[in-house]
Design an enzyme around this catalytic site. Structure first.
Site, short mmCIF file in Angstrom:
data_model
loop_
_atom_site.label_atom_id
_atom_site.label_comp_id
_atom_site.label_asym_id
_atom_site.label_seq_id
_atom_site.Cartn_x
_atom_site.Cartn_y
_atom_site.Cartn_z
N ASP A 90 30.04 -6.88 9.89
CA ASP A 90 30.24 -8.25 9.46
C ASP A 90 28.93 -9.03 9.46
O ASP A 90 28.32 -9.25 10.50
CB ASP A 90 31.25 -8.93 10.39
CG ASP A 90 31.68 -10.30 9.88
OD1 ASP A 90 31.46 -10.59 8.68
OD2 ASP A 90 32.25 -11.07 10.66
N ASP A 272 28.55 -13.29 2.28
CA ASP A 272 29.36 -12.84 3.41
C ASP A 272 30.14 -11.58 3.05
O ASP A 272 30.93 -11.59 2.10
CB ASP A 272 30.32 -13.96 3.81
CG ASP A 272 31.27 -13.58 4.93
OD1 ASP A 272 30.91 -12.73 5.76
OD2 ASP A 272 32.39 -14.13 4.95
#
Length: 392
Positions: A90, A272
């Site tokens: 992530d 992201d």
């Protein structure tokens, strides 16, 4: 209902033994059963809300991947001998932790820090105890005394064992107690400090899945894999506009859909890996209005594109760092043969671009996510404070 297999990837690690040495390691496939994708755009908007509202030094709140849909995961060893955990990679968070599914196994290298850790995400949380431990990402990338969390309590992490966070280190501030001001060095920070990599650079290569078992992505720790892109990398400096500046934030100069303006002027947002693709509500409305008959499905939170409009769809363009990056028709649509896996109507064409849940002008106007990165190689360069993209 068919089972849904999350996307597979491979990690490519730049080893310290040679500036050009690369070690490839396949990422663990995450098996899903049932309609786990249902509602994932709503999960994206919940994530975006947490990202946007987070204050610097906030004690408990930080972003994370949405675990109800497609994820890229890697097998990470912790301890000596190592126990391997299936962790989501992530770029939108920076804490690394295990124990949400497979429990943390302590060994002789596991040293408690005396600190508790507590992180609340958009759709879940974990809390537990922080440890120093040995973390193995690959044969030539073994990090000593890495701070990791042992999740004693957690919610909404079904099917994965935790997160390996590769976002900015400042996102870890406020997650420990009693030392709430402490920062937790990320795996990139410690790998550099220990001479395992030469630069704090993360390269990300995703690719659209053609089957449920595709090995179709790669991560490059410590450098760039030139085999994964063509031409040159275009870089954009990290934005200074808040709150996007807390993350891997950049400015998009403008965006168009065919001849229609979507983003009229330079605006800040983030890149992201844990989100698909979101635009501020007014930008999204401009995009949707330009596609005849398109509308937002309120049940799933994504657009429906009439079959009569698909053939005439236009490129969605983003101007970044002086270069135009286009998403063609295929990149803007979910494959019809995947609808059943996430609970969609089998004969309905859904789009991948959705709304952020707030209008523009608040310093967080878009999230460039997985669907964009399935078309373009992405480079997250901590040392030079920039994000780059290149054609694949």
């Amino acid at each position: 209902m068919r089972s849904f297999s999350a996307l597979l990837s491979a990690v490519v690690i730049v080893a310290s033994a040679s500036a050009s040495a690369l070690v490839s390691i396949p990422l663990t496939k995450l098996e899903r059963t049932g309609s786990y994708l249902t509602g994932f755009p709503h999960a994206d908007r919940a994530r975006a809300s947490y990202l946007k509202d987070r204050k610097s030094g906030s004690p408990t709140t930080a972003p994370a991947s949405d675990f109800a849909y497609v994820q890229y995961t890697t097998s990470v060893g912790v301890g000596s001998p190592a126990t391997y955990y299936n962790l989501v990679v992530d770029t939108g968070s920076s804490n690394t932790f295990v124990g949400t599914d497979k429990k943390y196994v302590r060994t002789s290298t596991s040293v408690p820090t005396g600190q508790d850790v507590n992180v609340t995400y958009g759709l879940g949380f974990f809390s537990g105890v922080e440890y120093y431990d040995t973390v193995t990402l690959g044969p030539d990338l073994v990090i000593a005394k890495q701070l990791i969390g042992n999740a004693l309590q957690s919610a909404d992490f079904e099917g994965v064992d935790g997160i390996i966070g590769v976002g900015p280190v400042d996102l870890t501030q406020g997650t420990l107690s009693p030392d709430t001001n402490a920062l937790i060095p990320t795996i990139m920070d410690n790998a550099l400090e220990q001479g395992l990599i030469k630069k704090r650079i993360l390269g990300v290569s995703f690719a659209p899945a053609t089957t449920y078992n595709d090995t179709n992505g790669a991560l490059t720790y410590g450098g760039i894999d030139h085999a994964l892109y063509t031409g040159k990398i275009t870089y954009a400096p990290l934005t200074e506009t808040h709150p996007a500046a807390h993350y891997w934030g950049i400015n998009v100069t403008d965006s168009t859909y065919g001849s229609h303006t979507v983003i009229p002027q330079s605006t800040a947002g983030i890149v992201d890996t844990g989100t698909i693709l979101l635009l501020a509500d007014d930008f999204f409305a401009a995009y949707l209005d330009a596609i005849p008959g398109a509308y937002l499905d309120n049940n799933f939170g994504i657009p429906v594109i009439p079959s009569s409009s698909v053939a005439d769809m236009q490129p969605l363009n983003f101007k970044i760092g002086g270069c135009v990056f286009s998403m063609d028709t295929a990149a803007q649509l979910f494959p019809l043969d995947q609808n059943a896996a996430w609970g969609g109507e089998t004969d309905v064409q859904y789009g991948v671009v959705s709304n952020l849940g707030a209008n523009s002008g608040e310093g967080f106007d878009f999230i460039i996510g997985q669907k964009f990165m399935e078309k373009y190689y992405a480079v997250f360069d901590t040392d030079s404070k920039r994000v780059g993209f290149a054609y694949t």
